[in-house]
Scaffold this motif. Sequence first.
Motif, PDB file in Angstrom:
ATOM      1  N   PRO A  89      50.501  40.911  46.598  1.00  0.00           N
ATOM      2  CA  PRO A  89      51.008  39.953  45.642  1.00  0.00           C
ATOM      3  C   PRO A  89      50.217  38.871  44.927  1.00  0.00           C
ATOM      4  CG  PRO A  89      52.309  39.666  47.585  1.00  0.00           C
ATOM      5  CD  PRO A  89      51.299  40.837  47.749  1.00  0.00           C
ATOM      6  N   GLU A  90      49.403  38.191  46.077  1.00  0.00           N
ATOM      7  CA  GLU A  90      48.744  37.022  45.768  1.00  0.00           C
ATOM      8  C   GLU A  90      47.405  37.397  45.004  1.00  0.00           C
ATOM      9  OE1 GLU A  90      47.620  34.677  49.245  1.00  0.00           O
ATOM     10  OE2 GLU A  90      49.300  35.632  50.366  1.00  0.00           O
ATOM     11  N   VAL A  91      47.182  38.451  44.785  1.00  0.00           N
ATOM     12  CA  VAL A  91      46.091  38.885  43.825  1.00  0.00           C
ATOM     13  C   VAL A  91      46.554  39.477  42.494  1.00  0.00           C
ATOM     14  CG1 VAL A  91      43.961  40.487  43.934  1.00  0.00           C
ATOM     15  CG2 VAL A  91      44.717  39.377  45.942  1.00  0.00           C
ATOM     16  N   SER A  92      46.104  39.097  41.466  1.00  0.00           N
ATOM     17  CA  SER A  92      46.376  39.573  39.986  1.00  0.00           C
ATOM     18  C   SER A  92      45.978  40.825  39.948  1.00  0.00           C
ATOM     19  CB  SER A  92      45.892  38.397  39.036  1.00  0.00           C
ATOM     20  OG  SER A  92      44.374  38.246  39.106  1.00  0.00           O
ATOM     21  N   GLU A  93      46.404  41.577  38.711  1.00  0.00           N
ATOM     22  CA  GLU A  93      45.912  42.905  38.428  1.00  0.00           C
ATOM     23  C   GLU A  93      44.281  43.035  38.091  1.00  0.00           C
ATOM     24  OE1 GLU A  93      49.133  45.338  36.585  1.00  0.00           O
ATOM     25  OE2 GLU A  93      48.762  43.763  35.389  1.00  0.00           O
ATOM     26  N   ALA A  94      43.997  41.789  37.470  1.00  0.00           N
ATOM     27  CA  ALA A  94      42.623  41.767  37.088  1.00  0.00           C
ATOM     28  C   ALA A  94      41.905  40.450  37.633  1.00  0.00           C
ATOM     29  CB  ALA A  94      42.310  41.733  35.532  1.00  0.00           C
ATOM     30  N   HIS A  95      41.475  40.221  39.069  1.00  0.00           N
ATOM     31  CA  HIS A  95      41.390  38.994  39.579  1.00  0.00           C
ATOM     32  C   HIS A  95      40.065  38.451  39.320  1.00  0.00           C
ATOM     33  CE1 HIS A  95      43.133  36.249  42.588  1.00  0.00           C
ATOM     34  NE2 HIS A  95      41.852  35.674  42.622  1.00  0.00           N
ATOM     35  N   ALA A  96      39.005  39.513  39.380  1.00  0.00           N
ATOM     36  CA  ALA A  96      37.640  38.923  39.550  1.00  0.00           C
ATOM     37  C   ALA A  96      36.874  40.041  38.983  1.00  0.00           C
ATOM     38  CB  ALA A  96      37.072  38.404  40.959  1.00  0.00           C
ATOM     39  N   PHE A  97      35.682  39.895  38.736  1.00  0.00           N
ATOM     40  CA  PHE A  97      34.700  40.802  38.107  1.00  0.00           C
ATOM     41  C   PHE A  97      33.305  40.521  38.458  1.00  0.00           C
ATOM     42  CE2 PHE A  97      32.133  41.835  34.217  1.00  0.00           C
ATOM     43  CZ  PHE A  97      32.469  43.233  34.121  1.00  0.00           C
ATOM     44  N   ILE A  98      32.443  41.782  38.891  1.00  0.00           N
ATOM     45  CA  ILE A  98      31.138  41.569  39.263  1.00  0.00           C
ATOM     46  C   ILE A  98      30.215  41.954  38.123  1.00  0.00           C
ATOM     47  CG2 ILE A  98      29.432  42.691  40.899  1.00  0.00           C
ATOM     48  CD1 ILE A  98      31.667  41.127  42.276  1.00  0.00           C
ATOM     49  N   SER A  99      29.257  40.981  38.125  1.00  0.00           N
ATOM     50  CA  SER A  99      28.343  41.085  36.765  1.00  0.00           C
ATOM     51  C   SER A  99      27.101  40.597  37.090  1.00  0.00           C
ATOM     52  CB  SER A  99      28.888  39.936  35.806  1.00  0.00           C
ATOM     53  OG  SER A  99      27.915  39.925  34.657  1.00  0.00           O
ATOM     54  N   MET A 100      25.961  41.387  36.551  1.00  0.00           N
ATOM     55  CA  MET A 100      24.371  40.984  36.812  1.00  0.00           C
ATOM     56  C   MET A 100      24.268  39.919  35.475  1.00  0.00           C
ATOM     57  SD  MET A 100      22.022  41.954  38.757  1.00  0.00           S
ATOM     58  CE  MET A 100      20.190  41.286  38.752  1.00  0.00           C
ATOM     59  N   ARG A 101      23.588  38.612  36.044  1.00  0.00           N
ATOM     60  CA  ARG A 101      23.311  37.775  35.224  1.00  0.00           C
ATOM     61  C   ARG A 101      22.064  37.305  35.377  1.00  0.00           C
ATOM     62  NH1 ARG A 101      27.750  36.580  31.253  1.00  0.00           N
ATOM     63  NH2 ARG A 101      29.242  38.266  32.005  1.00  0.00           N
ATOM     64  N   GLY A 102      21.240  37.478  34.588  1.00  0.00           N
ATOM     65  CA  GLY A 102      19.671  37.275  34.779  1.00  0.00           C
ATOM     66  C   GLY A 102      19.308  38.058  36.016  1.00  0.00           C
ATOM     67  N   ARG A 103      18.765  37.418  37.067  1.00  0.00           N
ATOM     68  CA  ARG A 103      18.251  38.044  38.235  1.00  0.00           C
ATOM     69  C   ARG A 103      19.217  37.772  39.344  1.00  0.00           C
ATOM     70  NH1 ARG A 103      13.858  34.712  36.385  1.00  0.00           N
ATOM     71  NH2 ARG A 103      12.003  36.012  35.782  1.00  0.00           N
ATOM     72  N   HIS A 104      20.430  37.271  39.059  1.00  0.00           N
ATOM     73  CA  HIS A 104      21.414  37.259  40.235  1.00  0.00           C
ATOM     74  C   HIS A 104      22.629  38.189  39.774  1.00  0.00           C
ATOM     75  CE1 HIS A 104      19.147  33.781  41.352  1.00  0.00           C
ATOM     76  NE2 HIS A 104      19.135  33.202  40.200  1.00  0.00           N
ATOM     77  N   LEU A 105      23.381  38.787  40.835  1.00  0.00           N
ATOM     78  CA  LEU A 105      24.713  39.200  40.814  1.00  0.00           C
ATOM     79  C   LEU A 105      25.685  38.177  41.205  1.00  0.00           C
ATOM     80  CD1 LEU A 105      25.692  41.973  40.484  1.00  0.00           C
ATOM     81  CD2 LEU A 105      25.818  42.437  42.880  1.00  0.00           C
ATOM     82  N   GLN A 106      26.666  38.264  40.241  1.00  0.00           N
ATOM     83  CA  GLN A 106      27.848  37.023  40.371  1.00  0.00           C
ATOM     84  C   GLN A 106      29.178  37.671  40.551  1.00  0.00           C
ATOM     85  OE1 GLN A 106      27.502  33.868  37.837  1.00  0.00           O
ATOM     86  NE2 GLN A 106      25.355  33.940  37.331  1.00  0.00           N
ATOM     87  N   ILE A 107      29.942  36.967  41.080  1.00  0.00           N
ATOM     88  CA  ILE A 107      31.378  37.342  41.010  1.00  0.00           C
ATOM     89  C   ILE A 107      31.975  36.415  40.302  1.00  0.00           C
ATOM     90  CG2 ILE A 107      31.911  36.192  43.105  1.00  0.00           C
ATOM     91  CD1 ILE A 107      34.384  37.985  43.609  1.00  0.00           C
ATOM     92  N   LEU A 108      32.964  36.733  39.110  1.00  0.00           N
ATOM     93  CA  LEU A 108      33.413  35.929  37.992  1.00  0.00           C
ATOM     94  C   LEU A 108      34.797  35.876  38.120  1.00  0.00           C
ATOM     95  CD1 LEU A 108      31.225  36.997  35.113  1.00  0.00           C
ATOM     96  CD2 LEU A 108      30.736  35.429  36.712  1.00  0.00           C
ATOM     97  N   SER A 109      35.493  34.979  38.014  1.00  0.00           N
ATOM     98  CA  SER A 109      36.985  34.891  38.110  1.00  0.00           C
ATOM     99  C   SER A 109      37.442  35.223  36.681  1.00  0.00           C
ATOM    100  CB  SER A 109      37.577  33.275  38.420  1.00  0.00           C
ATOM    101  OG  SER A 109      37.411  32.400  37.745  1.00  0.00           O
TER     102      SER A 109
END
Length: 311
Positions: free
Chosen positions: A41-61
């Motif tokens: 219940p502490e985590v939202s349905e769509a909480h975070a997202f993994i994305s390739m930005r430039g040369r880096h892999l990021q986790i985005l809220s």
Amino acid sequence: MLQGRYTPFVRFRLPDGRTAQVAAGGLIGRASTAELRIESPEVSEAHAFISMRGRHLQILSLRRWIILDGERKSSIVLAPGQRIRLSQNVTLDVEAVELPDRVMVLYGDGQELCTLSESVYSIVTASSGPSQTPSYKLHPEYLPGAEAYIWGTSDGFTLRVGDREPVELAAGTSWELRGHHFATQARPLGDGALSTRSIGQNDPPLTIVARYDTVYVRMPGRPECVIAGLLARIVSELATINRLVSWEAVAREIWGDESDRGIMRQNWDRNLRRLRAQLREAGIRPDLVRPDGKGNVELYLLPQDTVVDES
């Protein structure tokens, strides 16, 4: 043949000891469609997202903060050894980050068009000028009726020209389309970042003023486009998130009381078509709101565009 990985991913260790691998484009949250589903219940349905930005892999809220070393952040460049906190009791330990070793570059008539990502691309030809010389345009989206399509897969890219059978797109692949020559080339990741922003750099600048229930899109030499109601809320949500995001994450902010995911998807598709049609009728590029063909969507901004978020 182009050898090497194309799909970046991160491997997390969860609090219960399980490990989970999430590829670029993957959603983290309680939603049944999340690539990493966390029942808390502490985590939202769509909480975070993994994305390739430039040369880096990021986790985005998405709608909540993520925390690293006690600091709240909206995005984190992923690296092994990190402990990322989604909530007070939910943490993700980063065990490994795997990046593609090469990227695929698309050329048209000898000119570099873009570095391919996992999006869908449409190539459309048209006749122009007194001699009706064929020209072409590359659109970073799916357009019905296009003469050729390129789309990303988990292993690489696929090409379909006209009614021909789809083929795997490899380095050195070339094809002709109404007198135009297209080809692909492999490039090590270190030689260039993943980007599609070279497309449309000559488009006039847009100013998008987002006020949640109303959005104003302004472009030099054209009347102001006023978007209202549900369509404005879609644009405002995307302006607030300001990154590629799952359609469901946006739709749940708008139709959160709809429990039937199928109905919610119908609502989303119908209103997205209406929104893009309104943009097209106003002379504004419809890919301002751009789906990637894999269930994600973004407010696609060119370097000259400006967003004023007043929502």
